[in-house]
Scaffold this motif. Structure first.
Motif, PDB file in Angstrom:
ATOM      1  N   SER A  26       0.821  -1.218   0.000  1.00  0.00           N
ATOM      2  CA  SER A  26       0.000   0.000   0.000  1.00  0.00           C
ATOM      3  C   SER A  26       0.854   1.267   0.000  1.00  0.00           C
ATOM      4  O   SER A  26       0.395   2.317  -0.428  1.00  0.00           O
ATOM      5  CB  SER A  26      -0.945   0.007   1.200  1.00  0.00           C
ATOM      6  OG  SER A  26      -0.212  -0.015   2.410  1.00  0.00           O
ATOM      7  N   ARG A  27       2.108   1.163   0.455  1.00  0.00           N
ATOM      8  CA  ARG A  27       3.003   2.327   0.446  1.00  0.00           C
ATOM      9  C   ARG A  27       3.383   2.717  -0.983  1.00  0.00           C
ATOM     10  O   ARG A  27       3.504   3.891  -1.305  1.00  0.00           O
ATOM     11  CB  ARG A  27       4.271   2.002   1.249  1.00  0.00           C
ATOM     12  CG  ARG A  27       5.240   3.146   1.388  1.00  0.00           C
ATOM     13  CD  ARG A  27       6.393   2.798   2.320  1.00  0.00           C
ATOM     14  NE  ARG A  27       7.104   1.599   1.942  1.00  0.00           N
ATOM     15  CZ  ARG A  27       8.163   1.566   1.119  1.00  0.00           C
ATOM     16  NH1 ARG A  27       8.605   2.684   0.588  1.00  0.00           N
ATOM     17  NH2 ARG A  27       8.754   0.434   0.840  1.00  0.00           N
ATOM     18  N   GLN A  28       3.548   1.724  -1.866  1.00  0.00           N
ATOM     19  CA  GLN A  28       3.958   1.991  -3.241  1.00  0.00           C
ATOM     20  C   GLN A  28       2.779   2.105  -4.206  1.00  0.00           C
ATOM     21  O   GLN A  28       2.846   2.845  -5.179  1.00  0.00           O
ATOM     22  CB  GLN A  28       4.854   0.852  -3.781  1.00  0.00           C
ATOM     23  CG  GLN A  28       6.173   0.728  -3.117  1.00  0.00           C
ATOM     24  CD  GLN A  28       6.091  -0.171  -1.878  1.00  0.00           C
ATOM     25  OE1 GLN A  28       5.031  -0.440  -1.352  1.00  0.00           O
ATOM     26  NE2 GLN A  28       7.231  -0.592  -1.400  1.00  0.00           N
ATOM     27  N   SER A  30      -1.423   2.267  -5.314  1.00  0.00           N
ATOM     28  CA  SER A  30      -2.830   2.554  -5.030  1.00  0.00           C
ATOM     29  C   SER A  30      -3.627   1.294  -5.366  1.00  0.00           C
ATOM     30  O   SER A  30      -3.125   0.392  -6.040  1.00  0.00           O
ATOM     31  CB  SER A  30      -3.311   3.721  -5.891  1.00  0.00           C
ATOM     32  OG  SER A  30      -3.380   3.311  -7.253  1.00  0.00           O
ATOM     33  N   ASP A  61      11.647   0.783  -3.191  1.00  0.00           N
ATOM     34  CA  ASP A  61      11.343   2.177  -2.861  1.00  0.00           C
ATOM     35  C   ASP A  61      10.712   2.906  -4.044  1.00  0.00           C
ATOM     36  O   ASP A  61      10.274   4.039  -3.909  1.00  0.00           O
ATOM     37  CB  ASP A  61      12.617   2.921  -2.450  1.00  0.00           C
ATOM     38  CG  ASP A  61      13.141   2.435  -1.110  1.00  0.00           C
ATOM     39  OD1 ASP A  61      12.332   1.968  -0.284  1.00  0.00           O
ATOM     40  OD2 ASP A  61      14.359   2.505  -0.896  1.00  0.00           O
ATOM     41  N   ARG A  63       8.078   3.886  -7.039  1.00  0.00           N
ATOM     42  CA  ARG A  63       6.616   4.010  -7.148  1.00  0.00           C
ATOM     43  C   ARG A  63       6.070   2.904  -8.035  1.00  0.00           C
ATOM     44  O   ARG A  63       6.700   2.482  -8.981  1.00  0.00           O
ATOM     45  CB  ARG A  63       6.270   5.389  -7.731  1.00  0.00           C
ATOM     46  CG  ARG A  63       4.805   5.679  -7.821  1.00  0.00           C
ATOM     47  CD  ARG A  63       4.212   5.954  -6.471  1.00  0.00           C
ATOM     48  NE  ARG A  63       2.768   6.153  -6.631  1.00  0.00           N
ATOM     49  CZ  ARG A  63       1.882   5.746  -5.756  1.00  0.00           C
ATOM     50  NH1 ARG A  63       2.253   5.162  -4.658  1.00  0.00           N
ATOM     51  NH2 ARG A  63       0.607   5.959  -5.968  1.00  0.00           N
TER      52      ARG A  63
END
Length: 94
Positions: A26-28, A30, A61, A63
């Motif tokens: 979920s950090r990278q 949607s 790290d 996207r």
């Protein structure tokens, strides 16, 4: 059909991958990027490599995007070494 915890059971491998991606990456990514990425790696899902691809996506790290999904899908399992060698050059018939 639902799980005991009340969450709906995934209907397809892509649905299961998308749900796991939303949990792990979920950090990278949607939710829409998870869905697109899981459709993008459909061949790896069929090969049973979804956990390895998702782990790669989650630990980076960068996207979330097509390039990341492609990188992770090609660097796991039997494809990690680049695949089999190419065919030999044609014979010289002079």
């Amino acid at each position: 059909m639902t799980f005991a915890c009340g969450k709906p059971m995934p209907k397809t491998p892509v649905d299961a991958c998308t749900a796991k991606c939303e949990e792990m990456a979920s950090r990278q990514c949607s939710p829409a990027e998870c869905a697109r990425g899981c459709e993008f790696i459909l061949d790896r899902l069929v090969e049973g490599e979804s956990k390895n691809v998702l782990a790669c996506v989650a630990r980076t790290d960068r996207r979330c995007g097509d390039v990341l999904w492609a990188h992770c899908a090609t660097h796991i399992g039997p494809h990690a070494d680049g695949g089999p060698p190419g065919p030999p050059p044609p014979a010289d018939d002079e």
